[in-house]
Design a protein around this motif. Structure first.
Motif, PDB file in Angstrom:
ATOM      1  N   LEU A 121     -71.605 122.742 -82.773  1.00 23.96           N
ATOM      2  CA  LEU A 121     -70.561 121.735 -82.884  1.00 23.96           C
ATOM      3  C   LEU A 121     -69.228 122.198 -82.296  1.00 23.96           C
ATOM      4  CD1 LEU A 121     -69.946 118.916 -83.968  1.00 23.96           C
ATOM      5  CD2 LEU A 121     -69.437 119.944 -86.182  1.00 23.96           C
ATOM      6  N   LEU A 122     -68.762 123.343 -82.711  1.00 25.45           N
ATOM      7  CA  LEU A 122     -67.459 123.829 -82.243  1.00 25.45           C
ATOM      8  C   LEU A 122     -67.486 124.097 -80.738  1.00 25.45           C
ATOM      9  CD1 LEU A 122     -64.630 124.515 -83.269  1.00 25.45           C
ATOM     10  CD2 LEU A 122     -65.422 126.839 -83.723  1.00 25.45           C
ATOM     11  N   GLN A 123     -68.582 124.703 -80.274  1.00 19.76           N
ATOM     12  CA  GLN A 123     -68.693 124.997 -78.845  1.00 19.76           C
ATOM     13  C   GLN A 123     -68.764 123.719 -78.016  1.00 19.76           C
ATOM     14  OE1 GLN A 123     -70.286 126.418 -81.331  1.00 19.76           O
ATOM     15  NE2 GLN A 123     -70.979 128.516 -80.892  1.00 19.76           N
ATOM     16  N   TYR A 124     -69.352 122.669 -78.590  1.00 21.22           N
ATOM     17  CA  TYR A 124     -69.437 121.386 -77.880  1.00 21.22           C
ATOM     18  C   TYR A 124     -68.034 120.826 -77.651  1.00 21.22           C
ATOM     19  CZ  TYR A 124     -71.421 116.779 -76.718  1.00 21.22           C
ATOM     20  OH  TYR A 124     -71.783 115.611 -76.093  1.00 21.22           O
ATOM     21  N   GLY A 125     -67.207 120.903 -78.687  1.00 18.04           N
ATOM     22  CA  GLY A 125     -65.834 120.455 -78.528  1.00 18.04           C
ATOM     23  C   GLY A 125     -65.057 121.322 -77.567  1.00 18.04           C
ATOM     24  N   GLU A 126     -65.318 122.631 -77.624  1.00 16.52           N
ATOM     25  CA  GLU A 126     -64.613 123.547 -76.725  1.00 16.52           C
ATOM     26  C   GLU A 126     -64.990 123.279 -75.266  1.00 16.52           C
ATOM     27  OE1 GLU A 126     -63.477 128.322 -76.541  1.00 16.52           O
ATOM     28  OE2 GLU A 126     -65.142 127.644 -77.803  1.00 16.52           O
ATOM     29  N   LEU A 127     -66.249 122.897 -75.033  1.00 16.86           N
ATOM     30  CA  LEU A 127     -66.684 122.582 -73.675  1.00 16.86           C
ATOM     31  C   LEU A 127     -65.834 121.471 -73.065  1.00 16.86           C
ATOM     32  CD1 LEU A 127     -68.689 122.570 -71.257  1.00 16.86           C
ATOM     33  CD2 LEU A 127     -70.116 121.010 -72.588  1.00 16.86           C
ATOM     34  N   MET A 128     -65.398 120.544 -73.917  1.00 19.07           N
ATOM     35  CA  MET A 128     -64.622 119.427 -73.402  1.00 19.07           C
ATOM     36  C   MET A 128     -63.244 119.862 -72.904  1.00 19.07           C
ATOM     37  SD  MET A 128     -65.711 116.637 -76.275  1.00 19.07           S
ATOM     38  CE  MET A 128     -67.460 116.466 -76.661  1.00 19.07           C
ATOM     39  N   ASP A 129     -62.835 121.048 -73.331  1.00 15.85           N
ATOM     40  CA  ASP A 129     -61.579 121.616 -72.840  1.00 15.85           C
ATOM     41  C   ASP A 129     -61.841 122.766 -71.875  1.00 15.85           C
ATOM     42  OD1 ASP A 129     -60.291 119.832 -74.477  1.00 15.85           O
ATOM     43  OD2 ASP A 129     -58.861 121.284 -75.252  1.00 15.85           O
ATOM     44  N   SER A 130     -63.026 122.775 -71.252  1.00 19.80           N
ATOM     45  CA  SER A 130     -63.415 123.852 -70.352  1.00 19.80           C
ATOM     46  C   SER A 130     -63.912 123.259 -69.031  1.00 19.80           C
ATOM     47  CB  SER A 130     -64.535 124.705 -70.983  1.00 19.80           C
ATOM     48  OG  SER A 130     -64.156 125.193 -72.245  1.00 19.80           O
ATOM     49  N   VAL A 131     -64.198 124.141 -68.082  1.00 15.37           N
ATOM     50  CA  VAL A 131     -64.740 123.701 -66.805  1.00 15.37           C
ATOM     51  C   VAL A 131     -66.235 123.470 -66.970  1.00 15.37           C
ATOM     52  CG1 VAL A 131     -64.862 124.161 -64.343  1.00 15.37           C
ATOM     53  CG2 VAL A 131     -63.068 125.229 -65.707  1.00 15.37           C
ATOM     54  N   ASN A 132     -66.688 122.289 -66.653  1.00 13.57           N
ATOM     55  CA  ASN A 132     -68.109 121.955 -66.747  1.00 13.57           C
ATOM     56  C   ASN A 132     -68.798 122.375 -65.451  1.00 13.57           C
ATOM     57  OD1 ASN A 132     -70.649 120.705 -66.831  1.00 13.57           O
ATOM     58  ND2 ASN A 132     -69.879 118.989 -68.032  1.00 13.57           N
TER      59      ASN A 132
ATOM     60  N   ARG B  76     -61.764 128.924 -69.407  1.00 16.66           N
ATOM     61  CA  ARG B  76     -63.159 128.932 -69.862  1.00 16.66           C
ATOM     62  C   ARG B  76     -63.979 127.929 -69.064  1.00 16.66           C
ATOM     63  NH1 ARG B  76     -64.922 130.713 -74.692  1.00 16.66           N
ATOM     64  NH2 ARG B  76     -66.891 130.519 -73.546  1.00 16.66           N
ATOM     65  N   GLY B  77     -65.252 128.231 -68.953  1.00 24.47           N
ATOM     66  CA  GLY B  77     -66.196 127.319 -68.324  1.00 24.47           C
ATOM     67  C   GLY B  77     -67.588 127.622 -68.829  1.00 24.47           C
ATOM     68  N   VAL B  78     -68.505 126.704 -68.604  1.00 28.41           N
ATOM     69  CA  VAL B  78     -69.882 126.917 -69.060  1.00 28.41           C
ATOM     70  C   VAL B  78     -70.840 126.137 -68.167  1.00 28.41           C
ATOM     71  CG1 VAL B  78     -69.796 124.993 -70.704  1.00 28.41           C
ATOM     72  CG2 VAL B  78     -71.435 126.843 -71.085  1.00 28.41           C
ATOM     73  N   GLY B  79     -72.028 126.733 -67.906  1.00 30.93           N
ATOM     74  CA  GLY B  79     -73.067 125.992 -67.212  1.00 30.93           C
ATOM     75  C   GLY B  79     -73.568 126.609 -65.919  1.00 30.93           C
ATOM     76  N   TRP B  80     -73.031 127.762 -65.475  1.00 34.15           N
ATOM     77  CA  TRP B  80     -73.500 128.341 -64.220  1.00 34.15           C
ATOM     78  C   TRP B  80     -74.908 128.931 -64.389  1.00 34.15           C
ATOM     79  CZ3 TRP B  80     -74.718 133.581 -64.134  1.00 34.15           C
ATOM     80  CH2 TRP B  80     -74.190 134.368 -65.157  1.00 34.15           C
ATOM     81  N   ASP B  81     -75.605 129.033 -63.262  1.00 33.02           N
ATOM     82  CA  ASP B  81     -76.964 129.566 -63.266  1.00 33.02           C
ATOM     83  C   ASP B  81     -77.172 130.357 -61.981  1.00 33.02           C
ATOM     84  OD1 ASP B  81     -79.671 130.096 -63.378  1.00 33.02           O
ATOM     85  OD2 ASP B  81     -80.271 128.039 -63.841  1.00 33.02           O
ATOM     86  N   GLN B  82     -77.474 131.637 -62.125  1.00 32.73           N
ATOM     87  CA  GLN B  82     -77.645 132.486 -60.940  1.00 32.73           C
ATOM     88  C   GLN B  82     -78.805 132.019 -60.066  1.00 32.73           C
ATOM     89  OE1 GLN B  82     -78.688 133.409 -63.896  1.00 32.73           O
ATOM     90  NE2 GLN B  82     -80.744 134.273 -63.655  1.00 32.73           N
ATOM     91  N   ALA B  83     -79.716 131.241 -60.622  1.00 35.50           N
ATOM     92  CA  ALA B  83     -80.820 130.705 -59.813  1.00 35.50           C
ATOM     93  C   ALA B  83     -80.288 129.834 -58.682  1.00 35.50           C
ATOM     94  CB  ALA B  83     -81.770 129.901 -60.688  1.00 35.50           C
TER      95      ALA B  83
ATOM     96  N   TYR C  10     -57.268 135.413 -66.275  1.00 31.14           N
ATOM     97  CA  TYR C  10     -58.327 135.785 -67.219  1.00 31.14           C
ATOM     98  C   TYR C  10     -59.334 134.625 -67.237  1.00 31.14           C
ATOM     99  CZ  TYR C  10     -54.993 139.288 -68.883  1.00 31.14           C
ATOM    100  OH  TYR C  10     -54.109 140.347 -68.970  1.00 31.14           O
ATOM    101  N   VAL C  11     -60.528 134.876 -66.697  1.00 23.36           N
ATOM    102  CA  VAL C  11     -61.546 133.837 -66.574  1.00 23.36           C
ATOM    103  C   VAL C  11     -62.831 134.320 -67.261  1.00 23.36           C
ATOM    104  CG1 VAL C  11     -62.877 132.367 -65.007  1.00 23.36           C
ATOM    105  CG2 VAL C  11     -60.571 133.139 -64.353  1.00 23.36           C
ATOM    106  N   MET C  12     -63.436 133.455 -68.059  1.00 22.27           N
ATOM    107  CA  MET C  12     -64.717 133.773 -68.687  1.00 22.27           C
ATOM    108  C   MET C  12     -65.593 132.527 -68.635  1.00 22.27           C
ATOM    109  SD  MET C  12     -65.633 135.476 -72.384  1.00 22.27           S
ATOM    110  CE  MET C  12     -65.142 134.093 -73.427  1.00 22.27           C
ATOM    111  N   LEU C  13     -66.751 132.660 -68.000  1.00 22.46           N
ATOM    112  CA  LEU C  13     -67.654 131.533 -67.789  1.00 22.46           C
ATOM    113  C   LEU C  13     -69.008 131.833 -68.423  1.00 22.46           C
ATOM    114  CD1 LEU C  13     -66.900 131.005 -63.977  1.00 22.46           C
ATOM    115  CD2 LEU C  13     -65.694 130.000 -65.923  1.00 22.46           C
ATOM    116  N   ASP C  14     -69.478 130.930 -69.285  1.00 20.62           N
ATOM    117  CA  ASP C  14     -70.774 131.096 -69.939  1.00 20.62           C
ATOM    118  C   ASP C  14     -71.901 130.628 -69.031  1.00 20.62           C
ATOM    119  OD1 ASP C  14     -68.720 130.886 -72.122  1.00 20.62           O
ATOM    120  OD2 ASP C  14     -70.470 131.226 -73.363  1.00 20.62           O
ATOM    121  N   ARG C  15     -72.982 131.410 -69.023  1.00 21.38           N
ATOM    122  CA  ARG C  15     -74.181 130.974 -68.309  1.00 21.38           C
ATOM    123  C   ARG C  15     -74.727 129.714 -68.980  1.00 21.38           C
ATOM    124  NH1 ARG C  15     -79.626 131.149 -68.050  1.00 21.38           N
ATOM    125  NH2 ARG C  15     -80.509 131.376 -65.948  1.00 21.38           N
TER     126      ARG C  15
END
Length: 593
Positions: free
Chosen positions: A107-118, A150-157, A179-184
């Motif tokens: 839940l919290l991460q879902y809301g945070e995604l909305m304030d992050s780079v998709n 912040r961002g989330v959704g990258w895939d090395q494939a 300072y950049v941090m992106l979640d796979r």
């Protein structure tokens, strides 16, 4: 005072006070009105009957209804309407199903995604950089030491199979010192900038259960090296994230979520906010200790909110990582990475010990397990716990009380599938994981292992699996999850892994009814909320969803694109699709006294 068999007993002074509060009518004036009339007015304020074209209840006694009555936020009557004229029934709009539950989300991460780079769906490094640049143009304040980008959704494939590196995030002068941090995409790896690396110790420590496959990329337990320095969101920011997430979920017909990992400090925020009028989601939260895979009973707290909006009585443990980053723990090595069998985040002895300690303290234990080794060790841990918890009982009977779960249950050796069925261990499955992973799953696992062990659904139906999405890893749209479960085809394209419509390993498809159970009554049982959630029957929470047509009459293409007309939680409408205003047909004054 008249009988109120399906309502509640209250004294006349209480009724009078309620009317004063609701209507603002001065009490002296009310004293001049007949007592029975006041009682009837009060009942009509607090009790309402709704009638629709059809009502799918999921109740065994009355599976299909037409009307229901709401009292005190719960269903007080559910019935077929035998009195209205056919022309009245024909005029009703909407088809009702029970409120939908996502059995595994964040839940919290879902809301945070909305304030992050998709970054979901970005098909190249160039596209990732383009999205980061566009986001920075309109969010100039991010990237500081206090507020990382912040961002989330990258895939090395999508980067020709190569891991990204920190220097890839130096996109011109504007990004050089950010300072950049992106979640796979699976949130089991992070990719950080050189500015973040400058904060970390040198040399970087070795972390059991973690991997650093490239400079700037940290997977599984190795992510802790970075997270130690990440500026945690304030309570105000968390509140914003939660409210934004709840609003978006309600739009999708979601009335409840199994929140798969919330820290004790976050749960304090949940508990406070869940008493607010605008908290329109029921949350069954799993405690995740600040230090993952530990016992934090001194910080943990069981919660059973009287309004039914927040329940806490379970814990989340982690056995391994994710398949996409070769982090899931396998019995045999990967087919496309012969030197690796993934990694366990905790050893077998510790996993069993943690399971016993939490279960003995009265908590349901839910173990994240992707690979077949991780799933085997989870089953082992539960089997050992049963011997401690119920020495004179069978595992199946013991499980009925404790309801242990395996989150993801993604790759399970056939021997362990049989063990799960024998013991009744609940699988928590995300159908869209199969359709998202099908482009590479067989490359990782090989055909035989995929066919016998991976992404089981029909094979585990006897266990009444809990279905979810794992949002924000996957879209939270439950209709897409149902489509993936019923067809084994990707809900975005309508195609399987070969670009056809047969379905990926289609022998594991399930029926529409089974899929709908997985998003309603099965999550209710797995949360100890049977009879309260996922069903329209007397005494259950008054949560329902209104659709334009019945699910069972939709063709498959319409199913994956279905939208919600209305969402109701506790008898209160929390979402209505924009459009011409329509009022559900009811019967004026249909109040039981």
């Amino acid at each position: 005072m008249p009988s109120t068999s399906t309502l509640f007993w209250v004294s006349f002074p209480v009724l009078l006070a309620a009317l004063v509060y609701q209507l603002g009518v001065p009490a002296p004036i009310l004293k001049l009105i007949d007592e029975q009339l006041i009682i009837k007015i009060i009942r009509q304020l607090f009790v309402t009957t709704y009638c629709y074209k059809s009502v799918r209840t999921h109740a065994t006694g009355l599976p299909q209804a037409e009307c229901f009555t709401i009292s005190g936020g719960k269903f007080s009557n559910v019935f077929l309407d035998g009195t209205s004229f056919p022309i009245v029934k024909e005029g009703r709009t909407g088809h009702v199903i029970p409120g939908l539950w996502d059995g595994h989300g964040h839940l919290l991460q879902y809301g945070e995604l909305m304030d992050s780079v998709n970054l979901f769906g970005a098909e190249s490094m160039g596209e990732v950089k383009n999205r980061l640049t566009k986001y920075k143009l309109v969010n100039d304040e991010v990237g500081t030491s206090e507020q990382w980008l912040r961002g989330v959704g990258w895939d090395q494939a999508n980067f020709k199979g190569k891991w990204p590196v920190a220097s890839d995030l130096e996109i011109g002068e504007k990004f050089k010192d950010l300072y950049v941090m992106l979640d796979r995409v699976d949130v089991h790896c992070i990719w950080v900038s050189n500015k973040v690396l400058s904060l970390l110790p040198s040399p970087l420590p070795n972390v059991p259960g973690g991997e650093i496959p490239a400079k700037g990329v940290f997977c599984d337990n190795a992510m802790d090296i970075v997270m130690k320095y990440y500026p945690k969101p304030s309570k105000e920011m968390k509140t914003k994230f939660l409210k934004e997430a709840i609003f978006e979920l309600n739009k999708l017909g979601i009335v409840g979520v199994h929140d798969a990992g919330a820290t004790p400090s976050d749960l304090k925020v949940y508990e406070e906010l869940s008493n607010d009028e605008d908290w329109s989601l029921r949350v069954y939260a799993m405690i995740e200790c600040e230090t993952r895979n530990s016992v934090c009973l001194e910080d943990a707290k069981k919660i059973d909110n009287p309004n039914g909006k927040l329940h806490v009585r379970s814990v989340k443990l982690f056995a391994d990582g994710a398949l996409g980053s070769w982090g899931s723990a396998m019995i045999e090595p990967y087919n496309d990475k012969k030197g690796s069998s993934g990694s366990l985040l905790v050893n077998a002895t510790t996993l069993t010990s943690l399971t016993k300690e939490w279960a003995t303290a009265g908590y349901q234990v839910n173990i994240h397990a992707i690979g077949d080794l991780a799933n085997r060790l989870a089953v082992d841990a539960f089997e050992s716990a049963f011997k401690t918890l119920c020495p004179e009982s069978t595992p199946h009977i013991c499980q009925a009380k404790h309801r242990f779960r395996i989150e993801h249950s993604q790759i399970i050796h056939p021997d362990d599938q049989r063990r799960m069925i024998e013991m009744g261990i609940i699988p928590s499955i995300q159908p869209t994981h199969a359709t998202s992973d099908m482009p590479y799953a067989e490359k990782r696992l090989g055909q035989l292992r995929t066919q016998e062990s991976a992404y089981r659904m029909r094979s585990l139906l006897a266990l009444n699996p809990v279905l979810g999405s794992d949002f924000p890893v996957e879209p939270a749209n439950i209709f897409q999850g149902i489509y993936a479960a019923v067809t084994r085809r990707h809900p975005r394209t309508g195609l399987d892994g070969e670009g056809k419509t047969k379905g990926w390993y289609s022998d594991e498809t399930i029926t529409l009814e089974d899929a709908l159970d997985g998003f309603t009554i099965n999550p209710a049982y797995a949360a100890h909320l049977e009879g309260k959630a996922g069903v329209i029957e007397i005494g259950a929470y008054a949560d329902w969803v209104v659709l334009d047509e019945p699910l069972e009459t939709m063709d498959l293409d319409s199913l994956r694109k279905a939208t919600v007309k209305e969402t109701w939680v506790g008898g209160k409408m929390v979402y209505r699709r924009p459009g011409p205003e329509e009022i559900p047909w009811g019967r004026d004054g249909d109040v039981e006294l």
